[in-house]
Motif scaffolding. Structure first.
Motif, PDB file in Angstrom:
ATOM      1  N   PRO A 150       0.576  -1.320  -0.218  1.00 28.36           N
ATOM      2  CA  PRO A 150       0.029  -0.020  -0.240  1.00 28.36           C
ATOM      3  C   PRO A 150       0.825   1.084   0.237  1.00 28.36           C
ATOM      4  O   PRO A 150       0.439   1.824  -0.452  1.00 28.36           O
ATOM      5  N   GLN A 151       2.243   1.609   0.744  1.00 25.22           N
ATOM      6  CA  GLN A 151       2.631   2.496   0.504  1.00 25.22           C
ATOM      7  C   GLN A 151       3.877   2.614  -1.086  1.00 25.22           C
ATOM      8  O   GLN A 151       4.291   3.564  -0.839  1.00 25.22           O
ATOM      9  N   ALA A 152       3.546   1.999  -1.737  1.00 28.47           N
ATOM     10  CA  ALA A 152       4.226   2.230  -2.625  1.00 28.47           C
ATOM     11  C   ALA A 152       4.219   2.792  -3.506  1.00 28.47           C
ATOM     12  O   ALA A 152       3.055   3.673  -3.283  1.00 28.47           O
ATOM     13  N   SER A 153       4.707   3.482  -4.386  1.00 29.29           N
ATOM     14  CA  SER A 153       5.430   4.581  -5.253  1.00 29.29           C
ATOM     15  C   SER A 153       5.361   4.400  -6.768  1.00 29.29           C
ATOM     16  O   SER A 153       6.094   4.240  -6.965  1.00 29.29           O
ATOM     17  N   LEU A 154       4.342   4.241  -7.092  1.00 32.81           N
ATOM     18  CA  LEU A 154       4.690   3.679  -8.600  1.00 32.81           C
ATOM     19  C   LEU A 154       4.396   3.726  -9.936  1.00 32.81           C
ATOM     20  O   LEU A 154       3.213   4.544  -9.986  1.00 32.81           O
ATOM     21  N   ALA A 155       4.618   3.722 -10.751  1.00 38.25           N
ATOM     22  CA  ALA A 155       4.241   4.031 -12.275  1.00 38.25           C
ATOM     23  C   ALA A 155       4.090   3.132 -13.209  1.00 38.25           C
ATOM     24  O   ALA A 155       5.197   2.422 -13.175  1.00 38.25           O
ATOM     25  N   GLN A 156       2.601   3.172 -14.131  1.00 41.16           N
ATOM     26  CA  GLN A 156       3.279   2.059 -14.800  1.00 41.16           C
ATOM     27  C   GLN A 156       3.013   2.526 -16.617  1.00 41.16           C
ATOM     28  O   GLN A 156       2.731   3.613 -16.740  1.00 41.16           O
ATOM     29  N   ALA A 157       3.356   1.453 -17.381  1.00 43.01           N
ATOM     30  CA  ALA A 157       4.050   1.583 -18.832  1.00 43.01           C
ATOM     31  C   ALA A 157       3.934   0.177 -19.480  1.00 43.01           C
ATOM     32  O   ALA A 157       3.890  -0.721 -19.211  1.00 43.01           O
ATOM     33  N   ASP A 158       3.446   0.766 -20.660  1.00 42.65           N
ATOM     34  CA  ASP A 158       3.068   0.089 -21.618  1.00 42.65           C
ATOM     35  C   ASP A 158       4.330  -0.325 -22.278  1.00 42.65           C
ATOM     36  O   ASP A 158       4.233  -1.337 -23.345  1.00 42.65           O
ATOM     37  N   SER A 159       4.964   0.661 -22.741  1.00 38.95           N
ATOM     38  CA  SER A 159       6.163   0.911 -23.653  1.00 38.95           C
ATOM     39  C   SER A 159       7.473   1.771 -23.690  1.00 38.95           C
ATOM     40  O   SER A 159       7.547   2.291 -22.777  1.00 38.95           O
ATOM     41  N   LEU A 160       8.601   1.016 -24.672  1.00 38.63           N
ATOM     42  CA  LEU A 160      10.001   2.120 -23.651  1.00 38.63           C
ATOM     43  C   LEU A 160       8.849   3.119 -24.810  1.00 38.63           C
ATOM     44  O   LEU A 160       9.385   4.667 -23.938  1.00 38.63           O
ATOM     45  N   GLN A 161       8.289   3.791 -25.445  1.00 36.06           N
ATOM     46  CA  GLN A 161       7.502   5.047 -26.748  1.00 36.06           C
ATOM     47  C   GLN A 161       7.229   5.510 -24.802  1.00 36.06           C
ATOM     48  O   GLN A 161       7.902   6.900 -24.057  1.00 36.06           O
ATOM     49  N   ALA A 162       7.149   5.550 -24.242  1.00 34.44           N
ATOM     50  CA  ALA A 162       5.821   5.670 -23.235  1.00 34.44           C
ATOM     51  C   ALA A 162       7.008   5.561 -21.981  1.00 34.44           C
ATOM     52  O   ALA A 162       6.971   7.333 -21.185  1.00 34.44           O
ATOM     53  N   VAL A 163       6.779   5.111 -21.238  1.00 34.79           N
ATOM     54  CA  VAL A 163       8.546   5.584 -20.493  1.00 34.79           C
ATOM     55  C   VAL A 163       9.457   6.722 -20.703  1.00 34.79           C
ATOM     56  O   VAL A 163       9.868   7.756 -20.145  1.00 34.79           O
ATOM     57  N   CYS A 164       9.767   6.874 -22.093  1.00 33.92           N
ATOM     58  CA  CYS A 164      10.459   8.139 -22.833  1.00 33.92           C
ATOM     59  C   CYS A 164       9.744   9.647 -22.857  1.00 33.92           C
ATOM     60  O   CYS A 164      10.586  10.465 -22.101  1.00 33.92           O
ATOM     61  N   ALA A 165       8.634   9.451 -23.012  1.00 36.38           N
ATOM     62  CA  ALA A 165       8.151  10.586 -22.930  1.00 36.38           C
ATOM     63  C   ALA A 165       7.185  11.460 -22.170  1.00 36.38           C
ATOM     64  O   ALA A 165       7.230  12.446 -22.241  1.00 36.38           O
ATOM     65  N   MET A 166       7.876  10.388 -20.593  1.00 36.01           N
ATOM     66  CA  MET A 166       6.839  10.487 -19.323  1.00 36.01           C
ATOM     67  C   MET A 166       8.774  11.519 -18.966  1.00 36.01           C
ATOM     68  O   MET A 166       8.572  12.154 -18.676  1.00 36.01           O
ATOM     69  N   LEU A 167       9.937  10.934 -19.056  1.00 32.93           N
ATOM     70  CA  LEU A 167      11.060  12.096 -18.882  1.00 32.93           C
ATOM     71  C   LEU A 167      11.220  12.654 -19.353  1.00 32.93           C
ATOM     72  O   LEU A 167      11.237  13.314 -19.203  1.00 32.93           O
ATOM     73  N   ASN A 168      10.942  13.115 -21.017  1.00 33.46           N
ATOM     74  CA  ASN A 168      11.203  14.070 -21.505  1.00 33.46           C
ATOM     75  C   ASN A 168       9.783  15.133 -21.431  1.00 33.46           C
ATOM     76  O   ASN A 168      10.036  16.456 -21.982  1.00 33.46           O
TER      77      ASN A 168
END
Length: 496
Positions: A150-168
């Motif tokens: 319950p205390q976890a801080s999480l972010a879910q992604a479907d692809s490498l593109q989605a993770v890169c878009a978040m970081l950019n």
């Protein structure tokens, strides 16, 4: 920048140690070198990452790429490092902003088209990332498991593109939805079993004190039915126990089903199971059946058909509740606090002592068959119960047995007495605490002394008699252990 650092996680037993993925780009002939004690799965990430980067619309650098997985002495396995390696290459080549990398941890296996595939151990990694104060970015398929913490801080992604878009800064990643309410455990019911009152009584005692149990009898008398119904009369798991069980399940190849969060494990390996399958092992050690049965039931049917060496490996976890797997470079511990239920036939053909007189086994064959189970292992089993064949009238006319719900009420009452008194189940009592809590009255002590001398019981066997007697007394809500309780406990040890 030509150097990038990404934080990820490895798995070592039930720990998820931090791993820093360092990526350096240098001039020279194009190449990709991966160091830091990677196994075959990690080495193969070079080809997956290259294809995923190119098919995701990025450029794979035409330079000399060196990837280091630190610390170098920690073995790294599986494809979970694909995502951090890809992000490190993109950040080092300037195609990805490194501004937010330090606040996140990344795990995930990449498909060739850049999609993220599920990983093992997501729950353990979520716990470790939370303690480190970072947000864990992981595949959507594994996020439901990680969200059980319950205390976890999480972010879910479907692809490498989605993770890169978040970081950019071009998009945001969703936090996983809270897991759906776990289903109420659905166990087989004891009312299905007809007759066998002695065996049912023994099963209730075993459940109340978490005692190990050996069932012996001809084929078809209900031994397996009894074993499968034990989880249904055990007390409900606490949240701490459920999280421990979920942590071990997340390490298994099949992963963890969040809807089974409150369901006690029931494991029944075939008698051909290897020692590594039963107690754990492998080049990168994984939990075996004794750990996957944590806080649940391990059922070994056809006990003498298991390899004797394999069975003897149960002796330590039965005593300590842990398994230590040693390799040349390191040791890995797995929890193994399970309840053992075993079943066997009385002879090779299964019909020794049967009213039909069908058995033709010689005494030597019977002795050899039973001798496959070592004395030290038998000495660690609390109860041995005969499960005889039922007369025809009992099978045809017997009313349904007592339902599991009613038996579980008595078991929970007895177990709550134990928790209030000593904080653990009676099966775990030892030393001075056992002497104080389970000391029999004068008549009971005299009866126990006679049993020790007559049946040549070991000190361990005597202590197990005391634990059994204490459980029997708790089922009667009796503060004292008397001769009647001792006598019934001796009856369950006599066959051993």
């Amino acid at each position: 920048m030509s150097l990038a650092r990404i934080t990820s996680r490895a798995l070592a037993g039930t720990d998820a140690p931090e791993v820093t993925v360092e990526v350096h780009l240098a001039n020279g002939l194009p190449s990709l070198t991966l160091v830091g004690l990677p196994d075959t799965e990690v080495k193969e990430s070079r080809e997956r990452v290259r294809a995923a980067i190119q098919l995701a619309g990025f450029e794979f650098p035409n330079r000399r790429v060196t990837i280091n997985l630190a610390p170098a002495d920690l073995p790294k396995d599986s494809g979970r490092f694909d995502l951090p390696i890809a992000l490190g290459i993109l950040a080092a080549s300037g195609q990805l902003s490194a501004q937010h990398l330090a606040r996140h941890e990344f795990v995930g296996e990449l498909a060739l088209n850049g999609e993220l595939r599920p990983i093992r151990g997501a729950l353990l990694m979520a716990m470790a990332a939370t303690r480190a104060g970072r947000t864990l970015v992981l595949p959507r398929a594994s996020a439901g498991e990680a969200a059980l913490w319950p205390q976890a801080s999480l972010a879910q992604a479907d692809s490498l593109q989605a993770v890169c878009a978040m970081l950019n800064g071009q998009a945001r990643l969703e936090a996983p939805e809270p897991p759906p309410p776990a289903l109420a455990p659905d166990y087989p019911d004891l009312s299905d079993l007809k007759g066998q009152l002695t065996a049912r009584r023994a099963l209730e005692i075993a459940a109340a004190g978490r005692h190990s149990l050996l069932l012996s009898g001809p084929p078809g008398t209900g031994k397996s039915m009894l074993a499968t119904r034990l989880p249904g009369i055990l007390p409900a798991m606490s949240e701490t126990e459920a999280l421990e069980v979920a942590s071990v399940r997340s390490l298994a190849s099949g992963g963890l089903d969040p809807t089974q969060f409150w369901t006690r494990p029931y494991r029944a390996p075939h008698h051909s199971a290897s020692a590594a399958a039963l107690v754990g092992g492998g080049g990168q050690p994984r939990p075996g059946e004794v750990s996957l049965a944590l806080h649940g039931v391990l059922f070994l049917d056809e006990l003498p058909e298991f390899e004797r060496k394999t069975l003897d490996m149960l002796r330590e976890p039965l005593e300590t509740g842990r398994v230590t797997i040693s390799r040349a470079a390191r040791q890995v511990d797995f929890p193994a606090r399970f309840q053992l239920v075993a079943a066997m036939n009385p002879c090779p053909c299964g019909y020794h002592g049967h009213p039909s007189g069908r058995c033709r086994c010689t005494p030597e064959q019977i002795s050899r068959y039973r001798g496959k189970i070592s004395g030290p292992l038998l000495d660690r089993i609390d109860m041995r119960v005969e499960v005889p064949s039922l007369p025809a009238q009992d099978l045809l006319r017997a009313a349904p047995g007592e339902p599991s719900a009613r038996v579980r009420e008595r078991v929970e009452t007895a177990f709550s007495i134990q928790l209030a008194r000593q904080g653990v189940a009676n099966a775990l009592l030892d030393g001075a605490t056992l002497d104080d809590i389970a000391r029999p009255d004068a008549e009971g002590a005299a009866l126990a002394a006679q049993a020790i001398e007559r049946f040549h019981l070991s000190g361990r066997a005597y202590h197990r008699i005391l634990r059994l007697a204490r459980t029997i007394a708790d089922l009667e809500a009796s503060a004292a252990v008397n001769a009647r309780h001792i006598a019934e406990a001796i009856q369950y040890r006599r066959g051993l």
